[in-house]
Design a protein around this motif. Structure first.
Motif, PDB file in Angstrom:
ATOM      1  N   LYS A   1      -8.950  -0.090  20.018  1.00 18.30           N
ATOM      2  CA  LYS A   1      -8.791  -0.636  18.672  1.00 18.30           C
ATOM      3  C   LYS A   1      -7.772   0.193  17.911  1.00 18.30           C
ATOM      4  CE  LYS A   1     -13.627  -2.114  18.542  1.00 18.30           C
ATOM      5  NZ  LYS A   1     -14.943  -1.910  17.882  1.00 18.30           N
ATOM      6  N   VAL A   2      -7.026  -0.472  17.050  1.00 16.40           N
ATOM      7  CA  VAL A   2      -6.080   0.195  16.165  1.00 16.40           C
ATOM      8  C   VAL A   2      -6.621   0.072  14.746  1.00 16.40           C
ATOM      9  CG1 VAL A   2      -3.751   0.129  15.205  1.00 16.40           C
ATOM     10  CG2 VAL A   2      -4.095  -0.184  17.667  1.00 16.40           C
ATOM     11  N   ASN A   3      -6.834   1.202  14.073  1.00 17.55           N
ATOM     12  CA  ASN A   3      -7.428   1.229  12.738  1.00 17.55           C
ATOM     13  C   ASN A   3      -6.370   1.506  11.680  1.00 17.55           C
ATOM     14  OD1 ASN A   3      -9.921   0.897  13.903  1.00 17.55           O
ATOM     15  ND2 ASN A   3     -10.573   3.018  13.623  1.00 17.55           N
ATOM     16  N   ALA A   4      -6.372   0.726  10.613  1.00 19.95           N
ATOM     17  CA  ALA A   4      -5.479   0.957   9.476  1.00 19.95           C
ATOM     18  C   ALA A   4      -6.316   0.994   8.204  1.00 19.95           C
ATOM     19  CB  ALA A   4      -4.433  -0.151   9.379  1.00 19.95           C
ATOM     20  N   VAL A   5      -6.172   2.051   7.423  1.00 19.75           N
ATOM     21  CA  VAL A   5      -6.845   2.124   6.126  1.00 19.75           C
ATOM     22  C   VAL A   5      -6.092   1.228   5.143  1.00 19.75           C
ATOM     23  CG1 VAL A   5      -7.449   3.620   4.182  1.00 19.75           C
ATOM     24  CG2 VAL A   5      -7.756   4.424   6.538  1.00 19.75           C
ATOM     25  N   ALA A   6      -6.837   0.401   4.434  1.00 24.37           N
ATOM     26  CA  ALA A   6      -6.235  -0.584   3.531  1.00 24.37           C
ATOM     27  C   ALA A   6      -6.168  -0.037   2.110  1.00 24.37           C
ATOM     28  CB  ALA A   6      -7.033  -1.887   3.558  1.00 24.37           C
ATOM     29  N   LEU A   7      -4.951   0.212   1.652  1.00 24.81           N
ATOM     30  CA  LEU A   7      -4.706   0.761   0.319  1.00 24.81           C
ATOM     31  C   LEU A   7      -3.880  -0.220  -0.489  1.00 24.81           C
ATOM     32  CD1 LEU A   7      -3.752   4.289   1.582  1.00 24.81           C
ATOM     33  CD2 LEU A   7      -5.543   3.898  -0.084  1.00 24.81           C
ATOM     34  N   ARG A   8      -4.359  -0.543  -1.692  1.00 22.40           N
ATOM     35  CA  ARG A   8      -3.586  -1.435  -2.554  1.00 22.40           C
ATOM     36  C   ARG A   8      -2.247  -0.782  -2.907  1.00 22.40           C
ATOM     37  NH1 ARG A   8      -5.308  -5.726  -4.835  1.00 22.40           N
ATOM     38  NH2 ARG A   8      -7.515  -5.104  -4.661  1.00 22.40           N
ATOM     39  N   GLY A   9      -1.206  -1.585  -2.866  1.00 28.49           N
ATOM     40  CA  GLY A   9       0.119  -1.084  -3.150  1.00 28.49           C
ATOM     41  C   GLY A   9       0.837  -0.557  -1.926  1.00 28.49           C
ATOM     42  N   PHE A  10       0.144  -0.534  -0.793  1.00 32.53           N
ATOM     43  CA  PHE A  10       0.767  -0.071   0.454  1.00 32.53           C
ATOM     44  C   PHE A  10       0.537  -1.056   1.595  1.00 32.53           C
ATOM     45  CE2 PHE A  10       0.820   2.176   4.504  1.00 32.53           C
ATOM     46  CZ  PHE A  10       1.994   2.922   4.418  1.00 32.53           C
ATOM     47  N   THR A  11      -0.707  -1.429   1.812  1.00 32.71           N
ATOM     48  CA  THR A  11      -1.053  -2.178   3.022  1.00 32.71           C
ATOM     49  C   THR A  11      -0.654  -3.644   2.940  1.00 32.71           C
ATOM     50  OG1 THR A  11      -2.893  -0.624   3.310  1.00 32.71           O
ATOM     51  CG2 THR A  11      -2.922  -2.592   4.679  1.00 32.71           C
ATOM     52  N   GLU A  12      -0.404  -4.158   1.747  1.00 34.57           N
ATOM     53  CA  GLU A  12       0.031  -5.559   1.648  1.00 34.57           C
ATOM     54  C   GLU A  12       1.247  -5.819   2.532  1.00 34.57           C
ATOM     55  OE1 GLU A  12      -1.627  -4.550  -2.518  1.00 34.57           O
ATOM     56  OE2 GLU A  12      -0.586  -3.537  -0.873  1.00 34.57           O
ATOM     57  N   GLN A  13       2.140  -4.838   2.621  1.00 36.74           N
ATOM     58  CA  GLN A  13       3.355  -5.008   3.424  1.00 36.74           C
ATOM     59  C   GLN A  13       3.103  -4.803   4.916  1.00 36.74           C
ATOM     60  OE1 GLN A  13       6.958  -3.066   1.971  1.00 36.74           O
ATOM     61  NE2 GLN A  13       5.938  -2.687   0.008  1.00 36.74           N
ATOM     62  N   GLU A  14       1.938  -4.306   5.253  1.00 34.55           N
ATOM     63  CA  GLU A  14       1.630  -3.998   6.653  1.00 34.55           C
ATOM     64  C   GLU A  14       0.826  -5.092   7.336  1.00 34.55           C
ATOM     65  OE1 GLU A  14       3.034  -1.391   7.841  1.00 34.55           O
ATOM     66  OE2 GLU A  14       3.678  -0.636   5.870  1.00 34.55           O
ATOM     67  N   VAL A  15       0.198  -5.962   6.570  1.00 36.58           N
ATOM     68  CA  VAL A  15      -0.774  -6.898   7.136  1.00 36.58           C
ATOM     69  C   VAL A  15      -0.131  -7.821   8.168  1.00 36.58           C
ATOM     70  CG1 VAL A  15      -2.399  -8.745   6.635  1.00 36.58           C
ATOM     71  CG2 VAL A  15      -2.184  -6.825   5.064  1.00 36.58           C
ATOM     72  N   LEU A  16       0.961  -8.470   7.834  1.00 30.14           N
ATOM     73  CA  LEU A  16       1.564  -9.417   8.761  1.00 30.14           C
ATOM     74  C   LEU A  16       2.172  -8.741   9.985  1.00 30.14           C
ATOM     75  CD1 LEU A  16       3.061 -12.091   6.338  1.00 30.14           C
ATOM     76  CD2 LEU A  16       0.905 -12.135   7.619  1.00 30.14           C
TER      77      LEU A  16
ATOM     78  N   ARG B   1      -1.489 -10.057  17.990  1.00 31.83           N
ATOM     79  CA  ARG B   1      -1.251 -11.264  18.778  1.00 31.83           C
ATOM     80  C   ARG B   1      -0.408 -10.981  20.028  1.00 31.83           C
ATOM     81  NH1 ARG B   1      -2.334 -16.094  16.815  1.00 31.83           N
ATOM     82  NH2 ARG B   1      -0.443 -17.185  17.481  1.00 31.83           N
ATOM     83  N   GLU B   2       0.401  -9.934  19.944  1.00 33.46           N
ATOM     84  CA  GLU B   2       1.321  -9.644  21.038  1.00 33.46           C
ATOM     85  C   GLU B   2       0.782  -8.643  22.039  1.00 33.46           C
ATOM     86  OE1 GLU B   2       4.571  -8.204  18.787  1.00 33.46           O
ATOM     87  OE2 GLU B   2       5.149 -10.182  18.013  1.00 33.46           O
ATOM     88  N   ARG B   3      -0.197  -7.826  21.618  1.00 28.49           N
ATOM     89  CA  ARG B   3      -0.668  -6.751  22.480  1.00 28.49           C
ATOM     90  C   ARG B   3      -2.198  -6.793  22.556  1.00 28.49           C
ATOM     91  NH1 ARG B   3       2.743  -1.340  21.261  1.00 28.49           N
ATOM     92  NH2 ARG B   3       2.114  -0.975  23.420  1.00 28.49           N
ATOM     93  N   PRO B   4      -2.778  -6.248  23.610  1.00 32.34           N
ATOM     94  CA  PRO B   4      -4.225  -6.390  23.833  1.00 32.34           C
ATOM     95  C   PRO B   4      -5.066  -5.395  23.041  1.00 32.34           C
ATOM     96  CG  PRO B   4      -3.272  -5.158  25.636  1.00 32.34           C
ATOM     97  CD  PRO B   4      -2.120  -5.540  24.738  1.00 32.34           C
ATOM     98  N   PHE B   5      -4.776  -5.259  21.743  1.00 26.27           N
ATOM     99  CA  PHE B   5      -5.523  -4.351  20.891  1.00 26.27           C
ATOM    100  C   PHE B   5      -6.150  -5.144  19.744  1.00 26.27           C
ATOM    101  CE2 PHE B   5      -1.656  -1.702  22.040  1.00 26.27           C
ATOM    102  CZ  PHE B   5      -2.259  -1.124  23.149  1.00 26.27           C
ATOM    103  N   GLU B   6      -7.378  -4.801  19.401  1.00 24.67           N
ATOM    104  CA  GLU B   6      -7.974  -5.347  18.185  1.00 24.67           C
ATOM    105  C   GLU B   6      -7.548  -4.470  17.015  1.00 24.67           C
ATOM    106  OE1 GLU B   6     -12.292  -5.223  16.149  1.00 24.67           O
ATOM    107  OE2 GLU B   6     -12.266  -6.142  18.152  1.00 24.67           O
ATOM    108  N   VAL B   7      -6.860  -5.054  16.054  1.00 23.94           N
ATOM    109  CA  VAL B   7      -6.445  -4.319  14.860  1.00 23.94           C
ATOM    110  C   VAL B   7      -7.553  -4.443  13.823  1.00 23.94           C
ATOM    111  CG1 VAL B   7      -4.789  -4.190  12.972  1.00 23.94           C
ATOM    112  CG2 VAL B   7      -3.984  -4.612  15.308  1.00 23.94           C
ATOM    113  N   ARG B   8      -7.942  -3.320  13.250  1.00 25.19           N
ATOM    114  CA  ARG B   8      -9.004  -3.310  12.248  1.00 25.19           C
ATOM    115  C   ARG B   8      -8.486  -2.685  10.954  1.00 25.19           C
ATOM    116  NH1 ARG B   8     -14.638  -1.165  14.151  1.00 25.19           N
ATOM    117  NH2 ARG B   8     -13.611   0.769  13.648  1.00 25.19           N
TER     118      ARG B   8
END
Length: 331
Positions: free
Chosen positions: A160-175, A182-189
């Motif tokens: 699994k790949v973990n990303a901490v969701a921070l307002r003002g930062f993570t909005e640009q990372e979501v897509l 979708r491209e790699r066999p990892f569950e993104v959380r």
């Protein structure tokens, strides 16, 4: 020796322990610690591999079958694969997992898999090198991505790949992360930002919620399909409608999952914590080093677990942030 199940005062059976093997870390993530770092524990204050194995064995005899190694950054602990091998031999341990920032995985992936780690969580807060540096204060994204490839090459199980969701930062990372899933066999959380930062700067408005994150993804990819939640799971997991890729959302602030929490935490210096946000903890190192028997340690553990918090109270008036930051607790 098999003992009675470990149960808290609310009737929850405990089955999972997060074991911090060190408080040291080679990153300085903004949501975790100051740029200058934190004072580290003296090395003789940290539990030895033998002490960790004894405590894990005692917990396993009470039904705590799932063990996750954390830090700090666990891979800075010298000879960590040796500890994994020791824990693999503990009767009652059924699952060994590891949470890491990935910086040293390129070096250690094969040894960890061979030693017995079944599952890996790798923290990556951005897939853009400059933004990764801004968040972690380390120019390390290429090395971390090579670590993921090393895990796959070593035959690691679930990653699994973990990303901490921070307002003002993570909005640009979501897509970008959605495309990555979708491209790699990892569950993104995505994990909602929690009040466990050493700077104590957390504010509720800094939390980018799971619902907001899903809305961004669904605006681009259409409705996500929620999978059935596994017992005691921390994440709500969704798959894309065409089946290509999975995303998880850990929502401790906006949608707490305390009701069936089955987790304990053991800090690097041997303090038992019954909640990530506990204001109290139970010292096990002192009695352990003073010659306590397993029966005496068991009583200490059972007494602490019986008082396990019903919920973390982050959203309640008067919430008090624990003194320890995430890196000192072991997430």
């Amino acid at each position: 020796m098999q003992r009675d199940a470990l149960v808290d005062g609310h009737g929850r059976r405990i089955g999972d322990v997060r074991v911090s093997v060190t408080d040291r870390c080679n990153f300085r993530c903004q949501y975790c610690m100051p740029a200058e770092g934190l004072p580290w524990l003296d090395r003789d204050a940290v539990l030895t591999f033998e002490e960790l194995t004894r405590l894990v064995g005692l917990l396993a005899s009470m039904g705590v079958a799932n063990v996750r190694l954390t830090g700090g950054e666990p891979l800075v602990r010298r000879d960590l694969p040796r500890l994994v091998g020791m824990l693999r031999e503990v009767q009652g341990v059924e699952d060994l997992a590891l949470t890491t920032n990935g910086y040293l995985l390129e070096r250690d992936a094969a040894a960890l898999v061979d030693a017995g780690v079944h599952r890996f969580n790798v923290s990556i807060d951005s897939l853009q090198q400059d933004r990764f540096y801004a968040m972690t204060r380390r120019d390390a994204l290429p090395q971390v991505l090579r670590g993921l490839d090393a895990l796959r090459a070593a035959g690691a199980g679930r990653i699994k790949v973990n990303a901490v969701a921070l307002r003002g930062f993570t909005e640009q990372e979501v897509l970008p992360f959605a495309a990555f899933a979708r491209e790699r066999p990892f569950e993104v959380r995505f994990i909602e930002f929690m009040p466990l930062d050493a700077d104590r700067a957390w504010k509720p408005e800094d939390v980018l919620t799971g619902a907001e994150l899903r809305a961004i993804v669904e605006a681009e990819h259409g409705p996500l399909v929620e999978e059935e939640r596994e017992p005691h799971a921390t994440a709500r997991v969704f798959r894309f409608a065409d089946g290509a890729g999975r995303l998880g959302f850990v929502e401790p602030v906006s949608n707490p999952f305390c009701a069936d929490c089955d987790r304990l935490r053991l800090t690097a210096e041997g303090a038992l914590r019954t909640c990530l946000f506990s204001l109290r903890e139970t010292d096990l190192r002192g009695p352990l080093r003073a010659g306590a028997t397993d029966a005496e340690l068991e009583r200490l553990i059972r007494d602490a677990v019986w008082r396990k918090e019903l919920k973390h109270r982050v959203n309640d008036p008067g919430f008090v942030q624990p003194e320890r930051s995430m890196s000192a607790i072991g997430g």
